[in-house]
Motif scaffolding. Structure first.
Motif, PDB file in Angstrom:
ATOM      1  N   UNK A 277     -10.818  -0.452  -1.759  1.00 30.23           N
ATOM      2  CA  UNK A 277     -10.358   0.909  -1.507  1.00 30.23           C
ATOM      3  C   UNK A 277     -10.350   1.778  -2.757  1.00 30.23           C
ATOM      4  N   UNK A 278     -10.773   1.238  -3.873  1.00 31.90           N
ATOM      5  CA  UNK A 278     -10.813   2.056  -5.089  1.00 31.90           C
ATOM      6  C   UNK A 278     -11.829   1.495  -6.070  1.00 31.90           C
ATOM      7  N   UNK A 326       0.040   1.416 -11.613  1.00 32.78           N
ATOM      8  CA  UNK A 326       0.553   1.337 -10.238  1.00 32.78           C
ATOM      9  C   UNK A 326      -0.517   1.728  -9.223  1.00 32.78           C
ATOM     10  N   UNK A 327      -1.544   2.491  -9.662  1.00 34.74           N
ATOM     11  CA  UNK A 327      -2.610   2.870  -8.736  1.00 34.74           C
ATOM     12  C   UNK A 327      -3.447   1.671  -8.321  1.00 34.74           C
ATOM     13  N   UNK A 332      -4.607  -3.237  -2.827  1.00 39.90           N
ATOM     14  CA  UNK A 332      -3.966  -4.498  -2.461  1.00 39.90           C
ATOM     15  C   UNK A 332      -2.940  -4.336  -1.365  1.00 39.90           C
ATOM     16  N   UNK A 333      -2.208  -3.217  -1.374  1.00 37.14           N
ATOM     17  CA  UNK A 333      -1.198  -3.005  -0.347  1.00 37.14           C
ATOM     18  C   UNK A 333      -1.809  -2.550   0.971  1.00 37.14           C
ATOM     19  N   UNK A 393       2.422  -8.113  -2.252  1.00 42.47           N
ATOM     20  CA  UNK A 393       2.182  -7.844  -3.663  1.00 42.47           C
ATOM     21  C   UNK A 393       2.140  -6.333  -3.862  1.00 42.47           C
ATOM     22  N   UNK A 394       2.321  -5.897  -5.084  1.00 41.54           N
ATOM     23  CA  UNK A 394       2.303  -4.472  -5.369  1.00 41.54           C
ATOM     24  C   UNK A 394       3.635  -4.027  -5.931  1.00 41.54           C
ATOM     25  N   UNK A 395       4.117  -2.868  -5.494  1.00 37.32           N
ATOM     26  CA  UNK A 395       5.391  -2.343  -5.974  1.00 37.32           C
ATOM     27  C   UNK A 395       6.505  -2.904  -5.102  1.00 37.32           C
ATOM     28  N   UNK A 396       6.668  -4.199  -5.152  1.00 39.35           N
ATOM     29  CA  UNK A 396       7.701  -4.917  -4.399  1.00 39.35           C
ATOM     30  C   UNK A 396       8.195  -6.082  -5.245  1.00 39.35           C
TER      31      UNK A 396
END
Length: 535
Positions: A277-278, A326-327, A332-333, A393-396
């Motif tokens: 996605x990026x 954070x981007x 991944x999310x 995973x990610x901002x968690x």
């Protein structure tokens, strides 16, 4: 636009995903440019279903109530077999996220309201009729080469670019990302009609072995009809007026004059997801990132989840609140859940056309049985079978001992009860505003947070929220507390805490996914860990 234009973020594609993202960035104060190759809103059959998650996203940009004015709320869906018998019904009444769960809309009207919303922001510009032709990026930013309908060439510089320019995304092509998956060999005819005479305020799904079809009640006298096109039928024959009338008669028995056909098109259904996605400073969202058949009505809604997930992260980075790292969590999310929705919608579509009468009989029997099983009927009625995102995973922050617990809310979308602040009763998100929040249920978070973490919270734009029991006595905020205080007016937080008494403190992200849960003793250290994750 000028011949050379600069913006912090350029969003390419002004469909529901792109224009929602532009509104989100506008709400968060980001200098944004929205481009679309079309000069006007496309006027042909597209999405018709909006879920509660999308409405919550639109609430975050201050437009949910206005958009809901053009929607029919809480529309049930009825499933019929080849004999016309209704064997199952989905009729969600619960509102765990603060909004109706199944709503029907007319996409051009919704897009018009979303585009009008952009006018609230001086720092958001919208340029229709501009097509991107080239893209180059480096460590410092992205340069787009574009051409407008008047033939003028434009050079556009941005820190970040988001491609939400549909299934044939030019941005996706320019960054070399492929769509993985399949395209169904079956085609579907979609017909939108005006002045619908049927008194049938629901969605009908006719699961027929030969020609499954849909009849969908829409606002303002519209109705959507969809029919499977048989493999031996030619597109040009199916689109003939006489043939369309024959098909429509299946849903209008006994009606002398059929409604006016507004539009009719034939579609292929794709089940595809972008491999990533990026790429660098360029992101994909909406149909540019994933395509799913419309059988579960989640294509557009999945794009809203992309916009909500990516919007706050871009804003936090551009505004200097967080590290660009954070981007990296966006793909991944979001990709895993987007893929799950594509697969689920594809599976649902297969159930609409049973292979033969025997498999149809087995399906009908299954639904008759589960309606007699305690809890199973409610599971279907309330749409609880919809796959919900959970970010591992990610901002968690997942604790090893709780990560596999079914009742662990970390990585999931949090409920949205109403709260009372003074004399006002507000939805939770409106009370918090577009920021992080530490919720203390029956306890003031400020009391358990040290001075170092209080300073860090201010830099990340954190709100400290004390949720007080309804009409309680003697439960005051800590002395000198900077927490906002609200009353649990309907007892929803009370009920949530009863199920999970060990998690009195909940840390919410700006998109209202749960970043962490903890006890009072763990709160200061948990905030410190989250700050490190963001920096």
């Amino acid at each position: 636009m000028d011949e050379v234009t600069r913006a912090d973020v350029v969003v390419v594609g002004a469909g529901p995903c792109g224009v929602t993202l532009a509104n989100y960035l506008g709400t968060l104060g980001v200098n944004t440019l929205l481009l679309d190759r079309s000069e006007d809103i496309l006027d042909y059959p597209r999405a018709v279903g909006v879920d509660d998650e999308s409405l919550r996203s639109w609430q975050g940009i201050g437009l949910a109530s206005e958009l809901l004015e053009d929607m029919i709320q809480n529309v049930p869906a009825r499933y019929h077999n080849s004999r016309g018998e209704c064997f199952a019904e989905v009729a969600p009444g619960d509102q765990p996220f603060g909004w109706p769960r199944r709503n029907l809309f007319i996409q051009p009207l919704t897009e018009a309201t979303l585009r009008k919303g952009l006018q609230r922001f001086e720092h958001v510009r919208f340029a229709p009729g501009v097509e991107v032709r080239g893209l180059v990026q480096d460590d410092n930013g992205v340069r787009l080469d574009a051409i407008s309908t008047d033939g003028k060439h434009h050079e556009i510089h941005a820190q970040y670019v988001v491609g939400s320019d549909g299934g044939r995304s030019k941005v996706r092509e320019l960054i070399g990302v492929s769509l993985e998956g399949t395209t169904d060999t079956n085609k579907w005819l979609v017909v939108d009609v005006l002045n619908d005479p049927l008194d049938a305020p629901f969605t009908e799904i006719h699961c027929h072995p030969v020609r499954p079809s849909f009849s969908i009640h829409l606002p303002y006298g519209y109705r959507r009809l969809e029919f499977l096109v048989k493999l031996d039928e030619k597109d040009e024959d199916v689109l003939q007026p006489a043939y369309l009338e024959t098909l429509m008669r299946q849903h209008y028995p006994g009606v002398e004059k059929l409604p006016e056909i507004k539009r009719a098109r034939i579609y292929l259904h794709h089940s595809r997801t972008a491999e990533k996605f990026s790429v660098g400073r360029v992101f994909l969202a909406g149909d540019a990132a994933h395509l799913q058949p419309p059988f579960f009505g989640q294509g557009m809604n999945s794009g809203q989840r992309d916009a909500t997930n990516l919007g706050w992260k871009l804003a936090w980075v551009v505004k200097g609140k967080s590290s660009p790292r954070i981007l990296e969590t966006y793909s991944g999310e979001r990709r895993g859940h987007a893929l799950a929705m594509v697969n689920f919608a594809t599976w649902i579509g297969r159930q609409y056309q049973p292979m033969n009468r025997f498999t149809e009989w087995l399906r009908d029997l299954f639904f008759k049985v589960i309606q007699k099983v305690p809890g199973a009927k409610e599971y279907v009625l309330q749409l609880k079978f919809k796959p919900m995102a959970r970010y591992m995973n990610g901002i968690v922050l997942h604790s090893p001992e709780n990560i596999r617990r079914k009742d662990n809310p970390v990585g999931r979308l949090f409920i949205q009860p109403s709260v009372q602040a003074g004399r006002q009763v507000l939805k939770l998100d409106d009370f918090i505003g577009p920021k992080f929040a530490v919720l203390g249920i029956k306890a003031d978070p400020w009391e358990f947070i040290g001075s170092e973490q209080r300073q860090a919270m201010a830099g990340l734009d954190f709100a400290s929220i004390y949720i007080r029991p309804s009409k309680s006595v003697g439960r005051q905020k800590a002395p000198g507390s900077m927490s906002l205080e609200a009353e649990d007016v309907h007892g929803r937080f009370r009920d949530w805490l009863r199920k999970s008494p060990q998690w009195q403190f909940v840390i919410l992200r700006p998109d209202r996914y749960v970043a962490a849960v903890c006890t009072a003793a763990e709160l200061d250290a948990t905030i410190a860990s989250l700050v490190r994750l963001m920096k």
